[in-house]
Design an enzyme around this catalytic site. Structure first.
Site: not given
Ligand code: F6P
Length: 367
Positions: A105, A150, A152, A288
């Site tokens: 977003d 994302s 999420d 991820r």
């Molecule tokens: O938005 C994707 C995400 O993997 C979330 O699930 C998690 O809270 C965040 O990003 C983690 O971010 P980073 O990779 O910057 O630690």
């Protein structure tokens, strides 16, 4: 020729490569030149080698790769007008006036602001002598199309965001793997999954993995002594012969007063009240990374192709669209309405107005 730029921004998500590939190849099929903007908005501002023309083969062999091959970053500079002016200068100089933005977003909001400011930014660049009047006149509008990347699945308007299905597969495999070792030792595992303020991954992962209990941000435990309720239910399962207990905790889970429910706290409760041998597994970025699922490959491909068609067919001053998936169909939705609804969900959760949050999320799958 029409020149289109594509960038990925915010957290990477498996399937982003399929979307980039589809943008490049659909653009080329329509006779356009397509440019990849590397490292998200940072590349837009720095320009130079970070903006590269792509050909058909530059995106060969990437559909099966995790992450984003064109890189992503969170850019503080793009939040400044100076940064956006520099970005506009780079684009106009290359003759690019259509962008596909694949991000969350924040990235999509930045893109919309950039689009709205575009005529003023060009006027400022002309006044400063950075670009000519003819260059500015050739590109009076910036057209943008947004796609949500994302894991999420936290976005209003689209049923699925790029990467959520793959992350869910990763979580399910992890729960399966943990369950087998847990059952061998008759242990309890508390598994923390990602998702920020969205419980999609935790809830669907818990269902798919046959977990025994789940905590999600949108639906905190209703009673104050939820600890005892959870322990009672888990104990009954054990008494009926279950050899393991699996509790899934969304990273954004809270109690009904807004106090975070952490995996380590749940472990402590289970050890103290049930005397169970309990371990915590925080799945982290394993969720991820890695190869995208078939779903994320085909969905992202359809979204990328549709985004290009939107950029080629929409009126120059039309409201920008979010290209998403709804009821198994690719749809074009008003981008900024979806962004603002998504923000309102986050606000509703922060204000403990969970009914509103669930009603607005729009992709809760169960009526
Ligand atoms: O938005 C994707 C995400 O993997 C979330 O699930 C998690 O809270 C965040 O990003 C983690 O971010 P980073 O990779 O910057 O630690």
């Amino acid at each position: 020729p029409i020149r289109i730029g594509v960038l990925t921004s915010g957290g990477d998500a498996p399937g982003m490569n399929a979307a980039v590939r589809a943008v490049v190849r659909t653009g080329i099929s329509h006779g356009c030149e397509v440019y990849a903007i590397y490292e998200g908005y940072k590349g837009l501002i720095q320009g130079g080698t970070l903006i590269r023309r792509m050909d058909w083969s530059s995106v060969g062999g990437i559909i099966q790769r995790g992450g984003t091959i064109i890189g992503t970053a969170r850019s503080a500079e793009f939040r400044t007008r100076e940064g956006r002016r520099q970005a506009a200068a780079n684009l106009v100089t290359l003759g690019i006036d259509r962008l596909v933005i694949i991000g969350g977003d924040g990235s999509l909001t930045g893109a919309d602001l950039f689009r709205r400011e575009w005529p003023e930014l060009l006027a400022e660049l002309v006044a400063a002598g950075t670009i000519s009047e003819a260059q500015a006149a050739a590109h009076p509008h910036l057209r943008i199309a947004g796609i949500v990347g994302s894991i999420d699945n936290d976005f209003c308007g689209t049923d699925m965001t790029i990467g959520a299905d793959t992350a869910l597969h990763r979580i399910t495999e992890a729960i399966d793997a943990i369950s087998s070792t847990a059952a061998s030792h008759q242990r309890t595992f508390v598994i923390e999954v990602m998702g920020r303020n969205c419980g999609y991954l935790a809830l669907m992962g818990a269902i798919a993995g046959g977990a025994d209990w789940a905590f999600i941000p949108e639906m905190p435990p209703q009673m104050d002594d939820w600890e005892q309720h959870m322990c009672d239910v888990l104990r009954i399962g054990r008494e009926h012969g279950r050899r393991d207990s699996i509790v899934v905790v969304a990273e954004g889970a809270c109690d009904r007063h807004g106090k975070p429910i952490t995996a380590h706290y749940v472990k402590k409760v289970l050890e103290e009240r049930l005397g169970e041998d309990t371990r915590v597994t925080i799945l982290g970025h394993v969720q991820r990374g890695g190869a995208p699922s078939a779903f994320d490959r085909w969905m992202s491909s359809l979204l990328g192709a549709t985004a290009v068609e939107e950029l080629l067919n929409a009126d120059a001053d039309a409201e920008p669209k979010l290209i998403g998936l709804r009821e198994n169909r690719v749809v074009r939705l008003p981008l900024m309405t979806c962004v603002s609804d998504t923000r309102q969900v986050a606000e509703a959760i922060a204000q403990h107005d969970y009914e509103r949050a669930i009603a607005m999320r729009g992709n809760s799958f169960v009526e």
